[in-house]
Design an enzyme around this catalytic site. Structure first.
Site, mmCIF file in Angstrom:
data_model
loop_
_atom_site.group_PDB
_atom_site.id
_atom_site.type_symbol
_atom_site.label_atom_id
_atom_site.label_comp_id
_atom_site.label_asym_id
_atom_site.label_seq_id
_atom_site.Cartn_x
_atom_site.Cartn_y
_atom_site.Cartn_z
ATOM 1 N N GLU A 59 0.967 -1.471 0.162
ATOM 2 C CA GLU A 59 -0.466 -0.013 -0.222
ATOM 3 C C GLU A 59 0.761 1.139 -0.213
ATOM 4 O O GLU A 59 1.831 1.523 0.449
ATOM 5 C CB GLU A 59 -0.622 0.007 1.203
ATOM 6 N N CYS A 92 3.450 8.696 1.008
ATOM 7 C CA CYS A 92 4.023 7.828 2.258
ATOM 8 C C CYS A 92 3.998 6.330 1.101
ATOM 9 O O CYS A 92 3.057 5.926 0.565
ATOM 10 C CB CYS A 92 2.917 7.558 2.597
ATOM 11 N N CYS A 147 6.530 -6.436 7.273
ATOM 12 C CA CYS A 147 7.752 -5.748 8.149
ATOM 13 C C CYS A 147 7.916 -7.742 9.557
ATOM 14 O O CYS A 147 7.247 -8.041 9.875
ATOM 15 C CB CYS A 147 6.841 -4.974 9.160
ATOM 16 N N CYS A 182 6.389 -4.464 15.740
ATOM 17 C CA CYS A 182 6.370 -3.877 17.266
ATOM 18 C C CYS A 182 4.634 -4.159 17.105
ATOM 19 O O CYS A 182 3.795 -4.198 16.815
ATOM 20 C CB CYS A 182 6.792 -2.087 16.260
ATOM 21 N N CYS A 211 1.345 -1.733 16.108
ATOM 22 C CA CYS A 211 1.787 -1.982 14.300
ATOM 23 C C CYS A 211 0.954 -2.941 13.592
ATOM 24 O O CYS A 211 0.857 -3.798 13.754
ATOM 25 C CB CYS A 211 2.778 -1.394 13.862
ATOM 26 N N CYS A 259 -0.805 5.326 9.439
ATOM 27 C CA CYS A 259 0.391 5.266 9.836
ATOM 28 C C CYS A 259 0.033 3.627 10.838
ATOM 29 O O CYS A 259 -1.427 3.725 11.957
ATOM 30 C CB CYS A 259 0.995 5.704 10.755
#
Ligand code: SAH
Length: 342
Positions: free
Chosen positions: A89, A103, A110, A114, A117, A332
């Site tokens: 994305e 962005c 990932c 975290c 996230c 985010c």
């Protein structure tokens, strides 16, 4: 097939079609600086060369699958499909200031995990190639161009940890800054990292003009380790030394997500100001974007403002970020692959 960014491959096509060098300059200007699309770029070439160019250049490495436009603010989420069927994305942000930001993602998923996230929940699949990173910019630029605008800033704050894909990140940055390609000033580009000291050092050395953002989120080692598993490997002490070095190139942005009862107390702000004392930084306080499956909660606005005031009173340049795109899950930490998408 030559990549759009493959100088030697394009040169071979140029010479075998006896195209004058200035035509290649026009071709690249149409594509990268004017964002006009391939049709218009091919039109800058002599008619006799167009077919050979269009048959031997890979104009697109991602397929735009879906576009979601926010109903509450100027954000658009773009979902792209990679050639091996993964979804990534990018988000176009159109704040009221009129300065459009893009962005972009650097990886499929990932590996940092975290706890706050959403991307971490999908695990890590692979690094994006340099062409895949750049194709997000190219296609988004074309969308924005149709609105009569252009993209001013590009931030690596989408899916993935850019400094764990250093080789392709660095190639992409060189092309984004390259005068014959996108020609972005380094100050318009920002790379955001969980904090990987050796990679930050190499980044600062090779791209001193490109902005660096560090996702700090806590200046207490134990809290940071709970939030970000990478913090066990790269401790706050080592990170501080790296920050001091990196800030010699200019202010580093410190991203600090405010989580209720986790990192938002008076004492937390005190530890933070002690940690950052004498380092030239800009602190950006981020509101938490909630998503299902996560039991953390954001700090209410009034307390976020109070936290900001304490940092300002301690002499730190501080801003409160307002999230764009939350109604389309483009904010985010909400960039998460659709499990049932394909
Ligand atoms: N891996 C890089 C870049 C991607 S995340 C990094 O960690 O910096 C971009 C920013 O969004 C980071 O500061 C990250 O901490 C923040 N973020 C992640 N999840 C979030 C959430 N749910 N709400 C608000 N910000 C989040």
């Amino acid at each position: 097939m030559a990549s759009l960014y493959d100088t030697a491959g394009i040169e071979e096509l140029r010479s075998r079609n006896a195209v004058q060098p200035h035509r290649i300059k026009l071709f690249r200007t149409a594509l990268f600086k004017k964002a006009l699309g391939w049709g218009a770029a091919l039109d800058t070439l002599p008619e006799t060369a167009r077919l050979d160019f269009s048959n031997h250049i890979e104009f697109q490495s991602l397929e735009l699958l879906e576009r979601h436009d926010s109903k509450t603010d100027g954000a658009s989420k773009l979902i792209f499909k990679t050639p091996d069927q993964h979804l990534i994305e990018s988000v176009i942000l159109r704040p009221k200031t009129g300065r459009i930001s893009l962005c972009i993602s650097s990886q499929v998923g990932c590996a940092c995990y975290c706890s706050f996230c959403a991307t971490g929940m999908m695990g890590f699949t692979r690094n994006l190639t340099c062409d895949e990173i750049l194709d997000q910019v190219l296609q988004a630029s074309q969308i924005v161009k149709e609105e009569g605008r252009s993209i001013r800033n590009i931030v690596f704050m989408g899916m993935g940890e850019p400094l764990l894909n250093m080789e392709h990140l660095f190639s992409a940055l060189a092309i984004l800054c390259g005068p014959s390609f996108f020609n972005y000033a380094g100050s318009r580009l920002m790379v955001s990292t969980v904090g990987i000291p050796h990679a930050m050092a190499r980044f600062s050395e090779q791209f001193p003009a490109v902005q660096l953002a560090l996702s700090l989120h806590s200046a207490r080692q134990a809290v940071r380790e709970k939030l970000m598993p990478q913090a066990r490997k790269y401790t706050l002490d080592v990170l501080r030394e790296t920050l001091v070095e990196a800030s010699r190139n200019g202010k580093v942005m410190i991203e600090y997500l405010l989580l209720a009862g986790v990192n938002d107390s008076v004492e937390d702000s005190q530890v933070l100001t002690d940690y950052l004392r004498d380092i030239p930084v800009h602190i950006n306080l981020i509101p938490f974007n909630e998503y299902s499956g996560c039991n953390l909660h954001g700090t209410p606005l009034a307390e976020r403002k109070a936290f900001a005031d304490r940092l300002k009173a301690a002499g730190f340049n501080t801003t409160l970020r307002y999230s764009l795109g939350s109604d389309i899950a483009a904010a985010c930490g909400q960039l998460v692959q659709h499990k049932n998408g394909l």
